[in-house]
Each structure stands twice: as structure tokens, then as C-alpha cells.
Design a protein around this motif. Sequence first.
Motif, PDB file in Angstrom:
ATOM      1  N   GLU A  47      41.073  -2.153  67.782  1.00  0.00           N
ATOM      2  CA  GLU A  47      42.152  -2.902  67.129  1.00  0.00           C
ATOM      3  C   GLU A  47      41.993  -4.422  67.240  1.00  0.00           C
ATOM      4  O   GLU A  47      42.835  -5.161  66.758  1.00  0.00           O
ATOM      5  CB  GLU A  47      43.511  -2.471  67.695  1.00  0.00           C
ATOM      6  N   GLU A  48      40.943  -4.885  67.883  1.00  0.00           N
ATOM      7  CA  GLU A  48      40.683  -6.332  67.982  1.00  0.00           C
ATOM      8  C   GLU A  48      39.616  -6.699  66.959  1.00  0.00           C
ATOM      9  O   GLU A  48      38.462  -6.282  67.083  1.00  0.00           O
ATOM     10  CB  GLU A  48      40.200  -6.698  69.379  1.00  0.00           C
ATOM     11  N   HIS A  49      39.974  -7.489  65.975  1.00  0.00           N
ATOM     12  CA  HIS A  49      39.055  -7.711  64.866  1.00  0.00           C
ATOM     13  C   HIS A  49      37.889  -8.643  65.173  1.00  0.00           C
ATOM     14  O   HIS A  49      36.918  -8.673  64.433  1.00  0.00           O
ATOM     15  CB  HIS A  49      39.806  -8.168  63.605  1.00  0.00           C
ATOM     16  N   LYS A  50      37.911  -9.383  66.257  1.00  0.00           N
ATOM     17  CA  LYS A  50      36.796 -10.273  66.591  1.00  0.00           C
ATOM     18  C   LYS A  50      35.849  -9.688  67.643  1.00  0.00           C
ATOM     19  O   LYS A  50      34.814 -10.271  67.928  1.00  0.00           O
ATOM     20  CB  LYS A  50      37.325 -11.625  67.054  1.00  0.00           C
ATOM     21  N   MET A  51      36.201  -8.548  68.219  1.00  0.00           N
ATOM     22  CA  MET A  51      35.383  -7.939  69.265  1.00  0.00           C
ATOM     23  C   MET A  51      34.862  -6.580  68.806  1.00  0.00           C
ATOM     24  O   MET A  51      35.614  -5.781  68.249  1.00  0.00           O
ATOM     25  CB  MET A  51      36.194  -7.761  70.545  1.00  0.00           C
ATOM     26  N   LEU A  52      33.579  -6.329  69.048  1.00  0.00           N
ATOM     27  CA  LEU A  52      32.958  -5.057  68.713  1.00  0.00           C
ATOM     28  C   LEU A  52      32.360  -4.487  69.998  1.00  0.00           C
ATOM     29  O   LEU A  52      31.589  -5.178  70.670  1.00  0.00           O
ATOM     30  CB  LEU A  52      31.807  -5.242  67.724  1.00  0.00           C
ATOM     31  N   VAL A  53      32.729  -3.283  70.349  1.00  0.00           N
ATOM     32  CA  VAL A  53      32.132  -2.619  71.514  1.00  0.00           C
ATOM     33  C   VAL A  53      31.461  -1.352  71.005  1.00  0.00           C
ATOM     34  O   VAL A  53      32.117  -0.456  70.485  1.00  0.00           O
ATOM     35  CB  VAL A  53      33.177  -2.291  72.595  1.00  0.00           C
ATOM     36  N   VAL A  54      30.144  -1.335  71.125  1.00  0.00           N
ATOM     37  CA  VAL A  54      29.352  -0.232  70.595  1.00  0.00           C
ATOM     38  C   VAL A  54      28.643   0.457  71.749  1.00  0.00           C
ATOM     39  O   VAL A  54      28.042  -0.195  72.609  1.00  0.00           O
ATOM     40  CB  VAL A  54      28.321  -0.752  69.564  1.00  0.00           C
ATOM     41  N   GLY A  55      28.716   1.772  71.767  1.00  0.00           N
ATOM     42  CA  GLY A  55      28.017   2.556  72.767  1.00  0.00           C
ATOM     43  C   GLY A  55      26.895   3.337  72.111  1.00  0.00           C
ATOM     44  O   GLY A  55      27.005   3.724  70.946  1.00  0.00           O
ATOM     45  N   PHE A  56      25.806   3.520  72.840  1.00  0.00           N
ATOM     46  CA  PHE A  56      24.709   4.335  72.311  1.00  0.00           C
ATOM     47  C   PHE A  56      24.010   5.056  73.444  1.00  0.00           C
ATOM     48  O   PHE A  56      24.126   4.671  74.610  1.00  0.00           O
ATOM     49  CB  PHE A  56      23.727   3.507  71.468  1.00  0.00           C
ATOM     50  N   ALA A  57      23.330   6.140  73.077  1.00  0.00           N
ATOM     51  CA  ALA A  57      22.669   6.974  74.081  1.00  0.00           C
ATOM     52  C   ALA A  57      21.342   7.483  73.552  1.00  0.00           C
ATOM     53  O   ALA A  57      21.152   7.624  72.341  1.00  0.00           O
ATOM     54  CB  ALA A  57      23.559   8.154  74.441  1.00  0.00           C
ATOM     55  N   CYS A  58      20.435   7.754  74.486  1.00  0.00           N
ATOM     56  CA  CYS A  58      19.143   8.339  74.135  1.00  0.00           C
ATOM     57  C   CYS A  58      18.749   9.334  75.220  1.00  0.00           C
ATOM     58  O   CYS A  58      19.247   9.280  76.339  1.00  0.00           O
ATOM     59  CB  CYS A  58      18.075   7.258  73.975  1.00  0.00           C
ATOM     60  N   VAL A  59      17.853  10.225  74.871  1.00  0.00           N
ATOM     61  CA  VAL A  59      17.344  11.233  75.802  1.00  0.00           C
ATOM     62  C   VAL A  59      15.826  11.134  75.828  1.00  0.00           C
ATOM     63  O   VAL A  59      15.190  10.965  74.789  1.00  0.00           O
ATOM     64  CB  VAL A  59      17.779  12.655  75.363  1.00  0.00           C
ATOM     65  N   SER A  60      15.252  11.248  77.019  1.00  0.00           N
ATOM     66  CA  SER A  60      13.798  11.156  77.152  1.00  0.00           C
ATOM     67  C   SER A  60      13.346  12.009  78.332  1.00  0.00           C
ATOM     68  O   SER A  60      14.150  12.412  79.170  1.00  0.00           O
ATOM     69  CB  SER A  60      13.391   9.694  77.376  1.00  0.00           C
ATOM     70  N   ASN A  61      12.046  12.228  78.395  1.00  0.00           N
ATOM     71  CA  ASN A  61      11.499  12.974  79.532  1.00  0.00           C
ATOM     72  C   ASN A  61      11.025  12.047  80.647  1.00  0.00           C
ATOM     73  O   ASN A  61      10.602  12.511  81.691  1.00  0.00           O
ATOM     74  CB  ASN A  61      10.372  13.905  79.084  1.00  0.00           C
ATOM     75  N   GLU A  62      11.086  10.711  80.413  1.00  0.00           N
ATOM     76  CA  GLU A  62      10.697   9.741  81.433  1.00  0.00           C
ATOM     77  C   GLU A  62      11.770   8.666  81.556  1.00  0.00           C
ATOM     78  O   GLU A  62      12.264   8.157  80.550  1.00  0.00           O
ATOM     79  CB  GLU A  62       9.382   9.057  81.061  1.00  0.00           C
ATOM     80  N   LYS A  63      12.087   8.295  82.764  1.00  0.00           N
ATOM     81  CA  LYS A  63      13.112   7.277  82.993  1.00  0.00           C
ATOM     82  C   LYS A  63      12.709   5.944  82.382  1.00  0.00           C
ATOM     83  O   LYS A  63      13.519   5.274  81.733  1.00  0.00           O
ATOM     84  CB  LYS A  63      13.373   7.114  84.494  1.00  0.00           C
ATOM     85  N   SER A  64      11.466   5.544  82.565  1.00  0.00           N
ATOM     86  CA  SER A  64      11.018   4.251  82.039  1.00  0.00           C
ATOM     87  C   SER A  64      11.073   4.224  80.509  1.00  0.00           C
ATOM     88  O   SER A  64      11.390   3.193  79.915  1.00  0.00           O
ATOM     89  CB  SER A  64       9.611   3.919  82.528  1.00  0.00           C
ATOM     90  N   HIS A  65      10.784   5.346  79.873  1.00  0.00           N
ATOM     91  CA  HIS A  65      10.854   5.417  78.413  1.00  0.00           C
ATOM     92  C   HIS A  65      12.300   5.278  77.941  1.00  0.00           C
ATOM     93  O   HIS A  65      12.584   4.573  76.972  1.00  0.00           O
ATOM     94  CB  HIS A  65      10.251   6.727  77.906  1.00  0.00           C
ATOM     95  N   ALA A  66      13.226   5.914  78.634  1.00  0.00           N
ATOM     96  CA  ALA A  66      14.649   5.805  78.285  1.00  0.00           C
ATOM     97  C   ALA A  66      15.122   4.356  78.429  1.00  0.00           C
ATOM     98  O   ALA A  66      15.834   3.839  77.566  1.00  0.00           O
ATOM     99  CB  ALA A  66      15.487   6.732  79.154  1.00  0.00           C
TER     100      ALA A  66
END
Length: 93
Positions: A47-66
Motif C-alpha cells: 500500500e506504499e506507492h514509493k516502496m517496493l519489497v520483492v522476494g525471490f527464491a531459488c533451489v540448487s544442489n550447491e550452496k555456493s551456486h544458490a
Amino acid sequence: MFVGICEATFRAEWVSSLKEKRMVVKSLVEKTRHKFNASVAEVDRQEEHKMLVVGFACVSNEKSHAERMLQHILDFMEKSTEAELISAEYEVY
């Protein structure tokens, strides 16, 4: 299996309405999903038109790759919008 999650907060001072913000968020989310095949969504401060909070996720078989994927996605998002990145927090489980 490793899961990387990130929450990025952007400020868009030039946005003047929620409708305009939704267009910016939709474009950013769709571009990111298409390029990285990652889960992406606006996750807070809808509801705040000047702020954007975006979340994203990924899955990998290696921690460093993630971790690298999260950083690449964050870099892409920062370059793909005129909004200023003000914070980003990520974790890999």
C-alpha cells in the motif's frame, strides 16, 4: 538441496500512484521470472506507492551456486528498474 531466499527493498521516488507502482512491480517480477526461472513476488508494503519489497527464491544442489544465483538476480533487478535498491537480505538453507 539448498534453498536461497532474498528480500529486496527498492525506493521509487518518481512513482505517484499505486497503479503506477503496480506496473513497475509487475514488469520487474515478469522480467526476473522469465530470465532466471525463479519464484518472484511483491511481499510487503503493497500500500506504499514509493516502496517496493520483492522476494525471490531459488533451489540448487550447491550452496555456493544458490548464493551466486541470488546475487545475479539481485544485480539484474537493480539494473532492470529505475528504483533505487536500499536494502537486500538473503539466506541460503
